[in-house]
Every structure is written in structure tokens, then in C-alpha cells.
Scaffold this motif. Structure first.
Motif, PDB file in Angstrom:
ATOM      1  N   PRO A 162       2.990   2.028 -18.959  1.00 39.47           N
ATOM      2  CA  PRO A 162       1.462   1.731 -19.046  1.00 39.47           C
ATOM      3  C   PRO A 162       1.096   1.469 -17.593  1.00 39.47           C
ATOM      4  O   PRO A 162       1.749   1.098 -16.850  1.00 39.47           O
ATOM      5  CB  PRO A 162       1.405   0.409 -19.916  1.00 39.47           C
ATOM      6  N   GLY A 163      -0.284   1.347 -17.575  1.00 37.81           N
ATOM      7  CA  GLY A 163      -1.102   1.099 -16.363  1.00 37.81           C
ATOM      8  C   GLY A 163      -0.532   1.868 -15.165  1.00 37.81           C
ATOM      9  O   GLY A 163      -0.439   3.026 -15.089  1.00 37.81           O
ATOM     10  N   LYS A 164      -0.152   0.998 -14.177  1.00 39.30           N
ATOM     11  CA  LYS A 164       0.110   1.795 -12.799  1.00 39.30           C
ATOM     12  C   LYS A 164       1.649   2.288 -12.985  1.00 39.30           C
ATOM     13  O   LYS A 164       2.090   2.767 -11.968  1.00 39.30           O
ATOM     14  CB  LYS A 164       0.387   0.485 -11.786  1.00 39.30           C
ATOM     15  N   ALA A 209       6.911   1.900  -6.594  1.00 39.49           N
ATOM     16  CA  ALA A 209       5.629   2.384  -6.224  1.00 39.49           C
ATOM     17  C   ALA A 209       4.721   2.690  -7.430  1.00 39.49           C
ATOM     18  O   ALA A 209       5.438   3.075  -8.591  1.00 39.49           O
ATOM     19  CB  ALA A 209       5.615   3.297  -5.147  1.00 39.49           C
ATOM     20  N   PRO A 210       3.539   2.333  -7.602  1.00 38.75           N
ATOM     21  CA  PRO A 210       2.709   2.867  -8.818  1.00 38.75           C
ATOM     22  C   PRO A 210       2.700   4.234  -8.851  1.00 38.75           C
ATOM     23  O   PRO A 210       2.624   4.933  -7.784  1.00 38.75           O
ATOM     24  CB  PRO A 210       1.506   1.987  -8.509  1.00 38.75           C
ATOM     25  N   LEU A 211       2.130   4.681 -10.294  1.00 36.70           N
ATOM     26  CA  LEU A 211       1.620   6.078 -10.279  1.00 36.70           C
ATOM     27  C   LEU A 211       0.586   6.289  -9.532  1.00 36.70           C
ATOM     28  O   LEU A 211      -0.274   5.643  -9.340  1.00 36.70           O
ATOM     29  CB  LEU A 211       1.566   6.392 -11.751  1.00 36.70           C
ATOM     30  N   SER A 212       0.721   7.490  -8.559  1.00 34.14           N
ATOM     31  CA  SER A 212      -0.769   7.872  -7.934  1.00 34.14           C
ATOM     32  C   SER A 212      -1.640   8.468  -8.704  1.00 34.14           C
ATOM     33  O   SER A 212      -1.201   9.631  -9.597  1.00 34.14           O
ATOM     34  CB  SER A 212      -0.111   8.945  -7.091  1.00 34.14           C
ATOM     35  N   CYS A 241     -14.684   5.845 -17.019  1.00 38.81           N
ATOM     36  CA  CYS A 241     -14.115   4.940 -17.838  1.00 38.81           C
ATOM     37  C   CYS A 241     -12.904   4.478 -17.280  1.00 38.81           C
ATOM     38  O   CYS A 241     -12.565   3.407 -17.818  1.00 38.81           O
ATOM     39  CB  CYS A 241     -13.818   5.853 -19.099  1.00 38.81           C
ATOM     40  N   ARG A 242     -12.432   5.236 -16.267  1.00 40.22           N
ATOM     41  CA  ARG A 242     -11.233   4.490 -15.652  1.00 40.22           C
ATOM     42  C   ARG A 242     -11.383   4.317 -14.117  1.00 40.22           C
ATOM     43  O   ARG A 242     -11.260   5.250 -13.263  1.00 40.22           O
ATOM     44  CB  ARG A 242      -9.822   5.432 -15.719  1.00 40.22           C
ATOM     45  N   PRO A 243     -11.584   3.146 -13.833  1.00 42.96           N
ATOM     46  CA  PRO A 243     -12.132   2.855 -12.257  1.00 42.96           C
ATOM     47  C   PRO A 243     -10.773   3.369 -11.392  1.00 42.96           C
ATOM     48  O   PRO A 243     -11.150   3.733 -10.409  1.00 42.96           O
ATOM     49  CB  PRO A 243     -12.305   1.344 -12.332  1.00 42.96           C
ATOM     50  N   GLU A 244      -9.580   3.123 -11.833  1.00 39.37           N
ATOM     51  CA  GLU A 244      -8.458   3.540 -10.984  1.00 39.37           C
ATOM     52  C   GLU A 244      -8.152   4.745 -10.758  1.00 39.37           C
ATOM     53  O   GLU A 244      -7.747   5.451  -9.897  1.00 39.37           O
ATOM     54  CB  GLU A 244      -7.297   2.820 -11.543  1.00 39.37           C
ATOM     55  N   LEU A 245      -9.176   5.755 -11.721  1.00 37.71           N
ATOM     56  CA  LEU A 245      -8.910   7.257 -11.606  1.00 37.71           C
ATOM     57  C   LEU A 245     -10.179   7.786 -10.969  1.00 37.71           C
ATOM     58  O   LEU A 245     -10.200   9.049 -10.796  1.00 37.71           O
ATOM     59  CB  LEU A 245      -8.938   7.953 -12.895  1.00 37.71           C
ATOM     60  N   GLU A 246     -11.187   6.846 -10.658  1.00 39.62           N
ATOM     61  CA  GLU A 246     -12.541   7.425 -10.010  1.00 39.62           C
ATOM     62  C   GLU A 246     -12.500   8.247  -8.931  1.00 39.62           C
ATOM     63  O   GLU A 246     -12.953   9.341  -8.743  1.00 39.62           O
ATOM     64  CB  GLU A 246     -13.439   6.144  -9.889  1.00 39.62           C
ATOM     65  N   SER A 247     -11.821   7.619  -7.887  1.00 37.60           N
ATOM     66  CA  SER A 247     -11.795   8.530  -6.788  1.00 37.60           C
ATOM     67  C   SER A 247     -10.984   9.611  -6.593  1.00 37.60           C
ATOM     68  O   SER A 247     -11.437  10.897  -6.219  1.00 37.60           O
ATOM     69  CB  SER A 247     -11.091   7.768  -5.539  1.00 37.60           C
TER      70      SER A 247
END
Length: 406
Positions: free
Chosen positions: A181-183, A328-331, A367-373
Motif C-alpha cells: 500500500p501507499g508508498k 525507496a518508495p514507489l515512484s 484525487c491523489r495528491p502524491e500523483l498530481e505532478s
């Protein structure tokens, strides 16, 4: 999941496992019926002849082998269809379909039950009580077979179809995201900055299928180490590519143990590799957009599935289980590239596909701030590819309008 549990899970997902288990259960049922018959007195108020039970078993034995062969041929056709129309990487999802495996297992198990039962009756090993118990069990087997046949009729209408394969690939990706999940930190500490340490290389060439992180944690505690995972599940492994970087003293024996915590195989698996599920979905869309198929509707369905999977991705599990292991987290850029870049490339000339993909990317950005960029970057890439591939001015204008980022 430990390495032993992972390997057992792989075995359990193979096509032969459930039929073998059901066949063993069928033989054990007959043995149990024979043993329990000794607990029942032979002087029963009514008797049941061997011919009455044997006739039912003969009907089952003569018909179920044909049914099992037909079911297997249907599975083979479905595998061929899925490989040619979607993606060869989606074939394991059909092979591992528990519903299909269960139906075939019931047919094969009931066939073996009938054959062994007929042998027992012909040899005269069953008493009157034993024949009665065998008759009751036979009736239960008939009910199971009828239920399996009805279920199999429903499955034949869907198994191997493109829409069903897309659904299964989406379910596999969702399941992998629940596992990671998550990162995607796998219960480890998040790596900040560039990794460093003594490299431990893979002993095999292939893809990392599973990591027994608990074993890495144990080795780190026993030897006062800090271990950084550089090859997470799905990564390509080779003797010149490090699996981990270790801060601390590492000899050859310890390096061998650390490398042994990694399961390396010839192909990627869906279990702990969510990126692989995204890649398979994008491959299905790419096949649908090829000139030989020209099926933009399937590509649009895949885009919808990708957006749903990424939007509903579970949040990070805050529990830190392995404090001496870093990863390292998922990119976000990798996730976007795996899911949408092949579709943007192969569907650049289809305005319908591009508009649907851009709309989905905007949903992810909101909806997913971590994927916005990363989603906004993919929108720009899609607009650039579409503008270069389309010839109609109206299509280009619609694409540029849709790609406008607020």
C-alpha cells in the motif's frame, strides 16, 4: 510473507494443484467410509445391493472423464485466446482462476471417486453398512457435480474473453496494491537520499518475485547491519546488479544468506509487484490499439480500470515492522509511465482514447495528491504525442483544449 509461504502459494496457484487435492480427498473419503462402516452394525432394517451403488458410480465414471477433458480443452482455448487477443503476461491470471480450477477439480475428483468405488465394490470389501455409507457419499458427490456443471456453464461465457481478462488484471493490480500500500515501503523504513553500503549481488539472473524481509531483518539484528533494498519485487536481477546495499561488515557467507532472502524467477509475478499489473493492463490496451485489432473501446475500458486501481489505491500502512531495512518508495513517475505511456504512444492517433485518458489523468491529479505532478506531466506528454500523430485540425484543437491544466 515468508519465503516458504510464498513458494507454497505459487504451487497452490498452479493448474494441477487443486485437481490433485480433490483426487486425494476423493480417495480419502472412500477410505473413511470404509473405516466408519465398522462402527455401524451390519443388521440394518434395510439393505442396499452392490449393483445399486455400482450403477450410479458407473454412470459418473463414464461421463465425468469426458466432461473433465472438455473443460480442460475449454481452458486451453481460453489461454490461447487470452494470449493472442490481450497479453501473454495475462495467461497466469486465467491459469490461477480458482473458480475454473475448482470446477475441473470436482470433475476429476468425482471421476476418481467413482473408479475407486467401483473397484472396492467389485472386490467385495464393503459390508452392508459400508455400501450404505458409500451410497450416501455418492449422492453428495452427484450434488457437487451438478453444482459444478451449472457453475461451469456460467464460467464458459466469460473465461478467456477480453473484458474478463481486463477485469482479472485489474483485480491482480488491486490485490498487489493492498499488499504494497501507499508508498510501497513493505513495512520498512523509507530511504531518504542516495543509498550506500556494501553491495550484495544476485546469484541468479531473472526477476525478483519475492523478498523475505523478515529474514533480512533477522540477519541485520544478529550482525548489527543496516540493509537497503535496491531491487524490489519486479526488478531485473543479475550477477552484476546489487540486491541490497549493506552498512556494516559482510563476509561471503553472510552475503549468501542475504541473497537467499530474494526469490528470483524467470518471469515477474503479480503478488508483490503492483507495477506489473499496470504494465499488463497497458499491454492489453496496446494490443487493442494495434492495426490488426483496431479496438479503441477496449483501450478506453483499460484506461478506466487503470484510473480506478490508482485512485482507490490503499493509503500507507504506518506500522514499521523492519526498522533495520530501508527501501525507496514507489515512484509516481514510474507508475504513470507503466500505466499510461504505452497507451499514449499506441493511441496517439485516436482522439477518443486520448480524451478519455486525459480525463482519467486529471481525476488522478485531483484525487491523489502524491500523483498530481506525475499525472500532469503525463497529460503534457499525451498532448504532445497526439498533436504529432493526428491530422485533423478539429482533433488537435479538442486534444489541446482537453489537455489544458488549470
Amino acid at each position: 510473507m515468508s519465503q516458504i509461504a510464498f513458494k507454497f502459494r505459487q504451487i497452490a496457484q498452479r493448474m494441477w494443484f487443486l485437481p490433485a487435492a480433490f483426487s486425494l480427498a476423493a480417495v480419502m473419503t472412500l477410505l473413511v467410509a470404509f473405516g466408519m462402516a465398522r462402527l455401524i452394525p451390519d443388521s440394518l432394517p434395510f439393505t442396499l445391493s452392490s449393483e445399486a451403488v455400482e450403477s450410479i458410480l458407473t454412470v459418473l465414471a463414464s461421463s465425468l472423464l469426458t466432461v473433465a477433458v472438455f473443460a480442460l480443452s475449454t481452458i486451453v482455448s481460453a489461454l490461447s485466446s487470452a494470449s493472442s487477443q490481450t497479453s501473454p503476461r495475462a495467461v497466469p491470471l486465467i491459469v490461477g482462476d480458482r473458480r475454473a480450477q475448482t470446477s475441473i477439480s470436482v470433475f476429476i475428483g468425482a471421476f476418481l471417486f467413482s473408479v475407486v468405488g467401483i473397484i472396492g465394490l467389485s472386490a467385495g470389501i464393503y459390508s452392508e453398512a459400508g455400501r450404505l455409507l458409500l451410497f450416501v457419499v455418492t449422492l453428495a458427490v452427484v450434488v457437487l457435480v451438478v453444482a459444478a456443471l451449472i457453475r461451469w456453464i456460467g464460467q464458459m461465457s466469460a473465461i478467456g474473453r477480453v473484458a474478463e481478462t481486463v477485469s482479472r488484471a485489474g483485480e491482480a493490480a488491486e490485490k498487489a496494491f493492498r499488499t504494497v500500500p501507499g508508498k510501497g515501503l513493505l513495512g520498512c523504513r523509507e530511504l531518504a537520499g542516495e543509498p550506500s553500503g556494501h553491495p550484495v549481488f544476485s546469484r541468479k539472473t531473472g526477476y525478483v518475485q519475492h523478498i523475505d524481509i523478515g529474514r533480512l531483518q533477522d540477519h541485520a539484528e544478529d550482525n548489527d547491519l543496516l540493509i537497503t533494498i535496491t531491487s524490489r519485487p519486479g526488478a531485473y536481477a543479475a550477477p552484476d546488479r546489487p540486491l541490497v546495499l549493506v552498512a556494516g561488515s559482510v563476509d561471503e557467507a553472510l552475503a549468501e544468506k542475504l541473497a537467499g532472502a530474494f526469490t528470483v524467477g524467470s518471469a515477474r509475478t503479480f503478488d508483490s509487484d503492483p507495477r506489473f499489473g499496470l504494465i499488463v493492463l497497458s499491454e492489453i490496451a496496446g494490443k487493442a490499439l494495434s492495426p490488426g485489432f483496431n479496438d479503441p473501446g477496449t483501450a478506453i475500458a483499460v484506461v478506466s480500470t487503470l484510473v480506478r486501481v490508482l485512485t482507490e489505491r490503499p493509503d500507507e500502512d504506518s506500522e514499521l515492522k523492519y526498522e533495520r531495512v530501508l527501501v525507496a518508495p514507489l515512484s509516481a513517475n514510474d507508475l504513470m509511465a507503466d500505466a499510461f505511456r504505452p497507451i499514449a504512444r499506441d493511441g496517439a492517433g485516436s482522439i477518443e482514447v486520448m480524451l478519455r485518458m486525459i480525463a482519467g489523468l486529471k481525476t488522478l491529479a485531483r484525487c491523489r495528491p502524491e500523483l498530481e505532478s506525475a499525472a500532469k506531466g503525463m497529460i503534457k506528454d499525451a498532448v504532445e504525442r497526439g498533436t504529432a500523430a493526428m491530422s485533423a485540425k478539429s482533433d488537435k484543437a479538442a486534444l489541446k483544449a482537453a489537455g489544458t491544466i488549470e
